[in-house]
Design a protein around this motif. Structure first.
Motif, PDB file in Angstrom:
ATOM      1  N   LEU A   1       0.817  -1.210   0.000  1.00 56.29           N
ATOM      2  CA  LEU A   1       0.000   0.000   0.000  1.00 56.29           C
ATOM      3  C   LEU A   1       0.856   1.268   0.000  1.00 56.29           C
ATOM      4  N   GLY A   2       2.113   1.117   0.362  1.00 52.37           N
ATOM      5  CA  GLY A   2       2.980   2.278   0.454  1.00 52.37           C
ATOM      6  C   GLY A   2       2.639   3.169   1.630  1.00 52.37           C
ATOM      7  N   VAL A   3       2.236   2.565   2.755  1.00 51.16           N
ATOM      8  CA  VAL A   3       1.822   3.338   3.926  1.00 51.16           C
ATOM      9  C   VAL A   3       2.509   2.779   5.161  1.00 51.16           C
ATOM     10  N   MET A   4       2.417   3.558   6.241  1.00 55.03           N
ATOM     11  CA  MET A   4       2.829   3.123   7.570  1.00 55.03           C
ATOM     12  C   MET A   4       1.558   2.945   8.399  1.00 55.03           C
ATOM     13  N   VAL A   5       1.411   1.801   9.037  1.00 53.54           N
ATOM     14  CA  VAL A   5       0.197   1.486   9.787  1.00 53.54           C
ATOM     15  C   VAL A   5       0.480   1.600  11.278  1.00 53.54           C
ATOM     16  N   LEU A   6      -0.422   2.308  11.980  1.00 50.42           N
ATOM     17  CA  LEU A   6      -0.372   2.407  13.430  1.00 50.42           C
ATOM     18  C   LEU A   6      -1.552   1.644  14.014  1.00 50.42           C
ATOM     19  N   ASP A   7      -1.322   0.865  15.022  1.00 53.75           N
ATOM     20  CA  ASP A   7      -2.401   0.148  15.684  1.00 53.75           C
ATOM     21  C   ASP A   7      -3.169   1.120  16.573  1.00 53.75           C
ATOM     22  N   HIS A   8      -4.411   1.388  16.184  1.00 56.16           N
ATOM     23  CA  HIS A   8      -5.254   2.316  16.948  1.00 56.16           C
ATOM     24  C   HIS A   8      -6.708   2.019  16.637  1.00 56.16           C
ATOM     25  N   ASP A   9      -7.572   2.278  17.616  1.00 58.88           N
ATOM     26  CA  ASP A   9      -8.990   1.959  17.462  1.00 58.88           C
ATOM     27  C   ASP A   9      -9.778   3.039  16.731  1.00 58.88           C
ATOM     28  N   THR A  10      -9.165   4.186  16.462  1.00 64.27           N
ATOM     29  CA  THR A  10      -9.857   5.281  15.775  1.00 64.27           C
ATOM     30  C   THR A  10      -9.408   5.335  14.322  1.00 64.27           C
ATOM     31  N   PRO A  11     -10.352   5.326  13.372  1.00 67.12           N
ATOM     32  CA  PRO A  11      -9.965   5.450  11.957  1.00 67.12           C
ATOM     33  C   PRO A  11      -9.340   6.821  11.697  1.00 67.12           C
ATOM     34  N   ALA A  12      -8.166   6.829  11.149  1.00 68.80           N
ATOM     35  CA  ALA A  12      -7.478   8.085  10.860  1.00 68.80           C
ATOM     36  C   ALA A  12      -6.473   7.855   9.751  1.00 68.80           C
ATOM     37  N   ALA A  13      -6.182   8.924   9.031  1.00 69.08           N
ATOM     38  CA  ALA A  13      -5.184   8.887   7.963  1.00 69.08           C
ATOM     39  C   ALA A  13      -4.578  10.275   7.839  1.00 69.08           C
ATOM     40  N   TYR A  14      -3.277  10.327   7.684  1.00 68.31           N
ATOM     41  CA  TYR A  14      -2.599  11.606   7.504  1.00 68.31           C
ATOM     42  C   TYR A  14      -1.272  11.358   6.797  1.00 68.31           C
ATOM     43  N   CYS A  15      -0.664  12.441   6.346  1.00 62.50           N
ATOM     44  CA  CYS A  15       0.647  12.324   5.710  1.00 62.50           C
ATOM     45  C   CYS A  15       1.652  13.150   6.495  1.00 62.50           C
ATOM     46  N   LEU A  16       2.887  12.716   6.462  1.00 63.20           N
ATOM     47  CA  LEU A  16       3.981  13.387   7.155  1.00 63.20           C
ATOM     48  C   LEU A  16       4.980  13.856   6.104  1.00 63.20           C
ATOM     49  N   PRO A  17       4.981  15.146   5.768  1.00 60.13           N
ATOM     50  CA  PRO A  17       5.924  15.649   4.758  1.00 60.13           C
ATOM     51  C   PRO A  17       7.361  15.472   5.216  1.00 60.13           C
ATOM     52  N   GLY A  18       8.248  15.474   4.266  1.00 54.32           N
ATOM     53  CA  GLY A  18       9.674  15.338   4.559  1.00 54.32           C
ATOM     54  C   GLY A  18      10.345  14.451   3.539  1.00 54.32           C
ATOM     55  N   ARG A  19      11.548  14.027   3.864  1.00 53.47           N
ATOM     56  CA  ARG A  19      12.318  13.163   2.964  1.00 53.47           C
ATOM     57  C   ARG A  19      12.707  11.895   3.721  1.00 53.47           C
ATOM     58  N   PRO A  20      12.013  10.791   3.438  1.00 55.83           N
ATOM     59  CA  PRO A  20      10.902  10.673   2.488  1.00 55.83           C
ATOM     60  C   PRO A  20       9.571  11.033   3.153  1.00 55.83           C
ATOM     61  N   GLY A  21       8.594  11.447   2.347  1.00 53.44           N
ATOM     62  CA  GLY A  21       7.265  11.678   2.870  1.00 53.44           C
ATOM     63  C   GLY A  21       6.580  10.360   3.187  1.00 53.44           C
ATOM     64  N   ARG A  22       5.728  10.382   4.174  1.00 50.32           N
ATOM     65  CA  ARG A  22       5.054   9.156   4.592  1.00 50.32           C
ATOM     66  C   ARG A  22       3.558   9.380   4.667  1.00 50.32           C
ATOM     67  N   VAL A  23       2.823   8.344   4.303  1.00 47.02           N
ATOM     68  CA  VAL A  23       1.379   8.312   4.492  1.00 47.02           C
ATOM     69  C   VAL A  23       1.109   7.329   5.621  1.00 47.02           C
ATOM     70  N   VAL A  24       0.352   7.774   6.613  1.00 46.79           N
ATOM     71  CA  VAL A  24       0.093   6.979   7.810  1.00 46.79           C
ATOM     72  C   VAL A  24      -1.408   6.722   7.923  1.00 46.79           C
ATOM     73  N   VAL A  25      -1.781   5.473   8.167  1.00 43.75           N
ATOM     74  CA  VAL A  25      -3.175   5.113   8.428  1.00 43.75           C
ATOM     75  C   VAL A  25      -3.203   4.242   9.677  1.00 43.75           C
TER      76      VAL A  25
END
Length: 272
Positions: free
Chosen positions: A105-129
Motif C-alpha cells: 500500500l505504500g503506507v505506515m500502519v499504526l495500531d489504533h482503534d480510531t480510523p485516521a489517515a494523515y501524511c507526514l511531509p519530509g524526505r521521504p514523505g510518509r502516508v500513515v493510516v
C-alpha cells in the motif's frame, strides 16, 4: 494563489509606504530606476561627484526599507519551517518505533482503534493510516484517502502552509493574515480532494472522509479528514459549475499583477 498574492501585495504596500516616508520629496515612480542605479553604481558612477553620491544615498534610503520589510516575514518563514521540520523528524522517529510498513500500500500502519489517515511531509514523505481505518474503509475508499494524502506530499503543501503561518505570525494584528492562513488550509484540502477525484467517485471520497474525519492528526501533518469537512462534503456532493477558461485566466492575471498593483497605483498621478 490569490491569498498569497494578497499577502505579497500587502508587503509591497508596506515597503512603498516606508519608502514614501523616507523620500517624501520625490515621487515613488523613481524607485526602480534609483534602486537600479544604486545597485550598479560602483562600476558606473563617479563617486567624486556630489550628484552620484546623492543618488547612492537615496538608493540606500529606498532599498533598506524594502529589505527590512521583506526580511521580517521571511525570517518568520524560516522559523516556522525549521520548527515544523523538527516536529516532523521527531514524529518520524516515533513512527519507526510504533508503526509497521505495508509496502503493497505504500503506507505506515499504526495500531489504533480510531480510523485516521494523515501524511507526514519530509524526505521521504510518509502516508500513515491506523489499523481501524484499514478495517473500516473499503478498498475504493482507502485508495481515495491515499490519493488525497499523496497529493499533499507531491504538491509540497507544507511549504504553502508555512507561508500562511509565517505571514500570520509576522502580522498578528492584521485580519488578512488570520483569514489567509485559515482559508489557505481549507483550499489545500480541496486541491487534494480534486486529485483524489481523478481515480475515485465523489461519493466514495465523501464516505471515506466521514470515516476518518474524527481521527485528527498530529501537528505539522495533513489529515484526510482535515479542516472544513462540511464545506468539502458540500463541494463534493453538490458541485458548482466549473469556471470558464476566461475566468481562470482572469484569476491568474489578477494574482500575477497583485504584487505590482500597489506600485502602479502609487505612481498613477505621474503616469496619468
Amino acid at each position: 494563489m490569490l491569498w498569497q498574492a494578497l499577502m505579497v501585495s500587502f508587503i509591497v504596500s508596506v515597503a512603498l509606504a516606508w519608502c514614501h516616508a523616507n523620500t517624501a520629496s520625490q515621487h515613488l515612480h523613481g524607485l526602480l530606476g534609483t534602486a537600479e542605479r544604486w545597485i550598479s553604481g560602483p562600476h558606473i558612477a563617479d563617486p567624486s561627484t556630489e550628484d552620484e553620491s546623492a543618488r547612492g544615498a537615496e538608493g540606500i534610503e529606498l532599498l533598506v526599507p524594502i529589505g527590512l520589510t521583506t526580511l521580517w516575514p521571511a525570517s518568520w518563514f524560516v522559523t516556522v519551517s525549521l520548527s515544523a521540520r523538527r516536529r516532523r523528524r521527531r514524529h518520524a522517529r516515533l513512527l519507526d518505533l510504533a508503526g509497521r510498513p505495508v509496502p503493497e500500500l505504500g503506507v505506515m500502519v499504526l495500531d489504533h482503534d480510531t480510523p485516521a489517515a494523515y501524511c507526514l511531509p519530509g524526505r521521504p514523505g510518509r502516508v500513515v493510516v491506523t489499523s481501524a481505518a484499514l478495517r473500516s474503509l473499503t478498498p475504493a475508499q482507502l485508495q481515495a484517502v491515499l490519493a488525497h494524502e499523496r497529493a499533499h506530499l507531491t504538491g509540497r503543501h507544507h511549504l504553502v502552509s508555512a507561508t500562511g503561518e509565517a505571514f500570520a505570525r509576522a502580522f498578528r494584528v492584521l485580519p488578512l493574515a488570520r483569514t489567509a492562513r485559515e482559508h489557505m488550509a481549507d483550499l489545500l484540502e480541496m486541491v487534494c480532494d480534486d486529485h483524489a477525484l481523478r481515480s475515485a467517485s465523489a461519493r466514495t471520497l465523501a464516505e471515506a472522509m466521514c470515516e476518518v474525519a474524527a481521527g485528527g492528526s498530529p501537528q505539522s501533518t495533513f489529515a484526510a479528514g482535515g479542516t472544513a469537512v462540511l464545506a468539502r462534503l458540500r463541494r463534493l456532493l453538490r458541485p458548482s459549475a466549473p469556471l470558464s477558461r476566461a475566468a481562470r485566466w482572469a484569476i491568474v492575471l489578477l494574482g500575477a499583477g497583485a504584487a505590482a498593483l500597489p506600485y502602479f497605483i502609487t505612481c498613477g498621478p505621474v503616469l496619468g
